[in-house]
Design a protein around this motif. Structure first.
Motif, PDB file in Angstrom:
ATOM      1  N   THR A 246       0.842  -1.194   0.000  1.00 50.58           N
ATOM      2  CA  THR A 246       0.000   0.000   0.000  1.00 50.58           C
ATOM      3  C   THR A 246       0.874   1.240   0.000  1.00 50.58           C
ATOM      4  O   THR A 246       1.781   1.356   0.825  1.00 50.58           O
ATOM      5  N   LEU A 247       0.609   2.169  -0.922  1.00 51.01           N
ATOM      6  CA  LEU A 247       1.418   3.381  -0.962  1.00 51.01           C
ATOM      7  C   LEU A 247       1.152   4.253   0.248  1.00 51.01           C
ATOM      8  O   LEU A 247       0.087   4.173   0.876  1.00 51.01           O
ATOM      9  N   GLY A 248       2.115   5.097   0.584  1.00 46.84           N
ATOM     10  CA  GLY A 248       1.950   6.064   1.659  1.00 46.84           C
ATOM     11  C   GLY A 248       1.978   7.468   1.070  1.00 46.84           C
ATOM     12  O   GLY A 248       2.962   7.870   0.457  1.00 46.84           O
ATOM     13  N   THR A 249       0.899   8.216   1.237  1.00 44.93           N
ATOM     14  CA  THR A 249       0.782   9.529   0.585  1.00 44.93           C
ATOM     15  C   THR A 249       1.247  10.681   1.470  1.00 44.93           C
ATOM     16  O   THR A 249       1.133  11.831   1.071  1.00 44.93           O
ATOM     17  N   THR A 250       1.769  10.384   2.659  1.00 45.89           N
ATOM     18  CA  THR A 250       2.323  11.442   3.500  1.00 45.89           C
ATOM     19  C   THR A 250       3.734  11.748   3.006  1.00 45.89           C
ATOM     20  O   THR A 250       4.731  11.529   3.674  1.00 45.89           O
ATOM     21  N   GLY A 251       3.781  12.248   1.787  1.00 40.73           N
ATOM     22  CA  GLY A 251       5.046  12.456   1.093  1.00 40.73           C
ATOM     23  C   GLY A 251       5.377  11.237   0.260  1.00 40.73           C
ATOM     24  O   GLY A 251       5.760  10.198   0.797  1.00 40.73           O
ATOM     25  N   PHE A 252       5.175  11.330  -1.055  1.00 44.71           N
ATOM     26  CA  PHE A 252       5.375  10.171  -1.934  1.00 44.71           C
ATOM     27  C   PHE A 252       6.206  10.584  -3.135  1.00 44.71           C
ATOM     28  O   PHE A 252       5.956  11.621  -3.761  1.00 44.71           O
ATOM     29  N   SER A 253       7.200   9.757  -3.436  1.00 45.20           N
ATOM     30  CA  SER A 253       8.069   9.995  -4.583  1.00 45.20           C
ATOM     31  C   SER A 253       7.908   8.836  -5.555  1.00 45.20           C
ATOM     32  O   SER A 253       8.451   7.750  -5.335  1.00 45.20           O
ATOM     33  N   PRO A 254       7.150   9.033  -6.631  1.00 44.39           N
ATOM     34  CA  PRO A 254       6.924   7.928  -7.574  1.00 44.39           C
ATOM     35  C   PRO A 254       8.196   7.583  -8.346  1.00 44.39           C
ATOM     36  O   PRO A 254       9.039   8.439  -8.602  1.00 44.39           O
TER      37      PRO A 254
END
Length: 380
Positions: A246-254
């Motif tokens: 699961t991605l974490g969107t509290t600061g995300f670098s794709p």
């Protein structure tokens, strides 16, 4: 007398209903951020290219003149730019700040970015400002962006041509070319960053970008268990990082290639009038269904990302510092997804704080990070 009371009750009901209709229909709709003060909303041209020269000239002129009086909004050095022009920049790091109408939150984030280390790299800060559904912008938020005086790198303000919401802010702001080698990090405005967030990003991108099972890099130090929504993921700190579905969107670098492929897939799905399928056994599905009943399901763009990355066998890489320290911290400002109930420590700071010092041991990352499932269990 009885008739008079009935009339009073009917009048009260009418007034209450009228208020409700105003709140839900006439008042500015909640778009995933805190409610707007309607006095702060102003019109702004959809095509503002004719304003750019004047806007940037006025800022430069007042900086040089030393004017620190009532017009100190012009003391910043962020230039107004169009979406087309900023994509021509060649940078090492693109910091994308997405905002709407939280000027105080935006200022707090920008000040923390000013305190970070950038290793003399070519850095560009972009403040993307969304519009209301009526095409207006928050004057206070624009003023905060204009006030920001970046201490390193370059800074741009980009105003969306229409209301795009959270989904558009996330998906329509980073458009790297196929030849680009830049890194990007997407930050919502209610975050604060660690001084070492870029040091960490460079480290993990250089180490793991070539892995086909990595979709991107989260900066958050704390995460729920996404099997049931309970807190928290507790991974042994002997593992400096771990891979999580699961991605974490509290600061995300794709990761660029994965991000590009995901957006192409999503565009193909939605252009045919379809919605991405929902994955099973994930607490986010419950949240999504709740938002769908309220008519706000479009704000959870992550559902498509969860399905796509599971289909591709891709994971998000998380940091795993002691005491859940993170490279970002979330202040949980009031919005569509939060009620403003931030857990604080005795000093009034977010309970799970930022990484404030860098140990040289952090540079030694494993060649094979462990995999952790949504229940927090280490898997092979």
């Amino acid at each position: 007398m009885i008739l008079s009371r009935k009339r009073k009750r009917l009048l009260l009901v009418f007034l209450l209903c009228s208020s409700a209709i105003y709140i839900f229909i006439l008042a500015p709709m909640d778009t995933g951020y805190e409610a707007a003060d309607e006095r702060s909303w102003v019109d702004f041209p959809v095509n503002y290219s004719h304003l750019i020269t004047r806007f940037n000239f006025d800022v430069t002129k007042e900086i040089r003149s030393g004017d620190t009086g009532e017009r100190n909004w012009a003391l910043g050095n962020c230039s107004l730019e169009s979406p087309e022009s900023i994509r021509k920049d060649v940078v090492d790091l693109r910091v994308i700040v997405i905002t709407y109408n939280r000027p105080q939150s935006l200022d707090r984030l920008l000040q923390s970015l000013n305190k970070a280390e950038y290793d003399n790299d070519n850095v560009k800060f972009e403040i993307w400002l969304d519009r209301s559904i009526y095409g207006q912008i928050s004057k206070d938020t624009l003023t905060t962006a204009r006030n920001f005086r970046v201490s390193y790198g370059r800074c741009s303000i980009i105003v969306h041509s229409t209301h795009v919401g959270i989904q558009g802010q996330w998906l329509n702001t980073w458009e790297p070319s196929a030849q680009s080698r830049e890194m990007a990090v997407i930050l919502e405005d209610d975050l604060t960053v660690s001084p070492f967030f870029y040091k960490y990003l460079k480290l993990v991108h250089n180490k793991y970008d070539s892995r086909r099972d990595v979709s991107g890099f989260s900066l958050q130090g704390t995460s729920l268990r996404h099997s049931d929504g309970h807190c928290c993921l507790n991974v042994a700190t002997e593992n400096k990082v771990f891979l999580y579905p699961t991605l974490g969107t509290t600061g995300f670098s794709p990761k660029r290639d994965s991000w590009f492929m995901f957006k192409s897939w999503l565009n193909h799905i939605t252009s045919n009038g379809q919605r991405p399928p929902l994955i099973k056994d994930h607490v986010a599905v419950t949240w999504y269904e709740d938002l769908r009943r309220l008519g706000h399901e479009e704000s959870m763009w992550e559902m498509g990302y969860l399905y796509y990355t599971r289909m591709q066998g891709e994971y998000t890489l998380y940091p795993n510092f002691k005491d859940h320290q993170g490279l970002t911290v979330n202040w949980f400002e009031v919005g569509l997804h939060n009620k403003g109930k931030m857990e604080e420590d005795s000093n009034g700071k977010p309970e799970n704080g930022l990484l404030r010092s860098w140990n040289p041991q952090y540079d030694q990352l494993p060649d094979e990070p462990i995999y952790v499932n949504n229940n927090g269990d280490v898997i092979s």
